[in-house]
Write an enzyme that holds these catalytic residues in place. Structure first.
Site, mmCIF file in Angstrom:
data_model
loop_
_atom_site.group_PDB
_atom_site.id
_atom_site.type_symbol
_atom_site.label_atom_id
_atom_site.label_comp_id
_atom_site.label_asym_id
_atom_site.label_seq_id
_atom_site.Cartn_x
_atom_site.Cartn_y
_atom_site.Cartn_z
ATOM 1 N N HIS A 258 54.961 -42.326 -67.196
ATOM 2 C CA HIS A 258 56.228 -43.051 -67.187
ATOM 3 C C HIS A 258 56.120 -44.444 -67.800
ATOM 4 O O HIS A 258 57.140 -45.112 -67.971
ATOM 5 C CB HIS A 258 56.743 -43.165 -65.748
ATOM 6 C CG HIS A 258 58.107 -43.773 -65.638
ATOM 7 N ND1 HIS A 258 59.234 -43.171 -66.171
ATOM 8 C CD2 HIS A 258 58.535 -44.935 -65.097
ATOM 9 C CE1 HIS A 258 60.289 -43.931 -65.945
ATOM 10 N NE2 HIS A 258 59.898 -45.003 -65.299
ATOM 11 N N CYS A 259 54.910 -44.892 -68.148
ATOM 12 C CA CYS A 259 54.759 -46.291 -68.580
ATOM 13 C C CYS A 259 54.551 -46.460 -70.080
ATOM 14 O O CYS A 259 55.404 -46.991 -70.777
ATOM 15 C CB CYS A 259 53.601 -46.945 -67.811
ATOM 16 S SG CYS A 259 53.944 -47.187 -66.062
ATOM 17 N N ILE A 260 53.405 -46.017 -70.581
ATOM 18 C CA ILE A 260 53.029 -46.355 -71.957
ATOM 19 C C ILE A 260 54.014 -45.821 -73.000
ATOM 20 O O ILE A 260 54.347 -46.533 -73.948
ATOM 21 C CB ILE A 260 51.599 -45.872 -72.251
ATOM 22 C CG1 ILE A 260 50.620 -46.523 -71.277
ATOM 23 C CG2 ILE A 260 51.189 -46.222 -73.679
ATOM 24 C CD1 ILE A 260 49.194 -46.046 -71.430
#
Length: 448
Positions: free
Chosen positions: A284-286
């Protein structure tokens, strides 16, 4: 215990809240019981606080209240014990926010189809808190977002009902730092960055995190700094992985092993940090966070060229993997259409059950598009959604039937897989992870 006088708060309401935190009398709330929220709720309860978790999904609420764990980074026995000792409860009734002294917002911040931030979850959470906010409460946004969210979106919503930020309630931003599957760093020991709307807000929030976590608490001047810091972390990784992926494509064309190149470069003790190529970015981040900044930059008439280029390179990797499958099959006189492919791994990284934004999904979609017959194996992922359909991957590799597949594709290097045996018995192997157990001299073994 921290002495109130040493942290220099200039507000009686702040002093009272700090005292409640230090004596563990404060009740803590966590909105969103997912990959970030549940581990945070558990750590706060383990630190001695009574914790109430809030979530709109009744299934999660019921599981927490039954002591049933569903997040890999949470120890099931810890959750069960905390629930049994009534240190942690969950509810979908947001009126109970009136009972908490501090609350963290840990809800998703996805992108829409135009790669613009969808702030619906954050906004709805803020409104639910505002409706039930009592004087003297600390609110901390932990969801990853664009710089300015805390002060431009959250603060006006919370102040709408009459309380003044920094005096009658306290507001800060502290980005989550969760690396699923990391055996060394977790919620408890990872350093935390905190930026409040005012000095009092920062001090109150920092006091809470120091009472819960073992990692350093780093205070910054304002929420926007903490918001930007989080995006910088993941943009740094996005760009460097993009460089590694571009090098992988070029090295393949030149007949050079990109992993050997990176390992050689990593021998330099300064000025180089190794990043490795793969089938694409997941989690969900990078893959998502840099686009928050790209979107916000338009407000300042600035085009984030480097970020967008790296994003394009990383987004193209699943297509590149399918192209390599075609090349490897073609050398054996086979077409992709009708070929039987065994895909090892659905999760976006090793030894976890998280398949959010996994690059394996677009790879499988492409295999469908070209008429391949595929099966997926993942011992950690119970089921996954692809093109509107629910699929249940095989839990284990059938090592006796490996030669029935035209090609085995390694997309996630789970330790459960016996890669040495797989490489020996399969007809063709395409490895996107540079698995160390495989003898690279095997004739039918190929790297991405």
């Amino acid at each position: 215990m921290t002495n109130i006088n040493t942290i220099n708060v200039s507000n009686k309401t702040a002093e009272r809240l700090i005292e409640k935190i230090e004596t563990k009398e404060a009740v803590i709330g966590v909105v969103g019981l997912g990959y970030v929220g549940l581990p945070l709720a558990v750590e706060k309860a383990k630190a001695g606080f009574k914790v109430i978790g809030f979530d709109v999904q009744e299934e999660k609420v019921e599981k927490v209240n039954n002591g049933e764990n569903y997040i890999g980074d949470v120890i099931p026995a810890d959750l069960k014990e905390l629930v049994e000792n009534e240190k942690l409860t969950a509810t979908s009734d947001y009126s109970f926010i009136n009972e908490v002294d501090a609350i963290a917002i840990c809800v998703p911040t996805p992108l829409d189809i135009y790669k613009q931030p969808n702030m619906d979850y954050v906004e709805r959470s803020a409104k639910a808190i505002a409706l039930n906010l009592k004087e003297g409460t600390l609110v901390v946004l932990e969801s990853t977002t664009y710089p300015g969210t805390t002060e431009e979106l959250i603060k006006p919503i919370l102040e709408e009902y009459g309380f003044k930020c920094g005096e009658e309630f306290f507001l800060a931003y502290s980005p989550e730092r969760v690396d699923p599957g990391n055996k060394q760093f977790n919620t408890k020991n990872t350093p935390k960055v905190v930026g409040g709307v005012s000095e009092n807000c920062t001090k109150v929030a920092a006091t809470l995190y120091r009472a819960v976590l073992d990692g350093e608490i780093h205070e910054v001047s304002k929420p926007a700094v903490a918001e930007m810091e989080k995006i910088l972390e993941n943009t740094f990784r996005n760009i460097n992985i993009g460089l590694a992926n571009e090098m992988a494509v070029l090295c393949n064309k030149m007949g050079i092993d990109v992993w050997e190149v990176i390992d050689a470069a990593a021998t330099k003790p300064y000025g180089f940090m190794p990043f490795y190529p793969g089938p694409g970015l997941g989690g969900h981040c990078i893959p998502i966070d840099p686009w928050y900044l790209t979107w916000k930059a338009r407000e300042y008439n600035y085009h984030t060229k480097l970020i967008e280029t790296a994003g394009e390179i990383n987004n193209e990797m699943p297509d590149y993997v399918v192209k390599r499958i075609m090349e490897v099959l073609n050398k054996e006189g086979k077409a992709l259409k009708g070929s039987k492919i065994l895909v090892l791994g659905v999760a976006y990284k090793k030894d976890i059950d998280d398949y959010r934004e996994s690059p394996v999904l677009p790879i499988l979609s492409k295999l469908n598009q070209f008429g391949a017959d595929w099966e997926a194996v993942d011992p950690h992922v119970r089921e996954f959604k692809l093109q509107g359909e629910i699929h249940q991957p095989l839990k284990n590799v059938n090592y006796y039937e490996l030669n029935s597949y035209d090609l085995v594709l390694i997309t996630t290097d789970h330790t459960d897989f016996l890669f040495k045996e797989i490489a020996q018995d399969a007809n063709l192997v395409l490895d996107t992870r540079n698995v160390k157990d495989i003898d690279s001299k095997i004739e039918h073994y190929h790297k991405m």
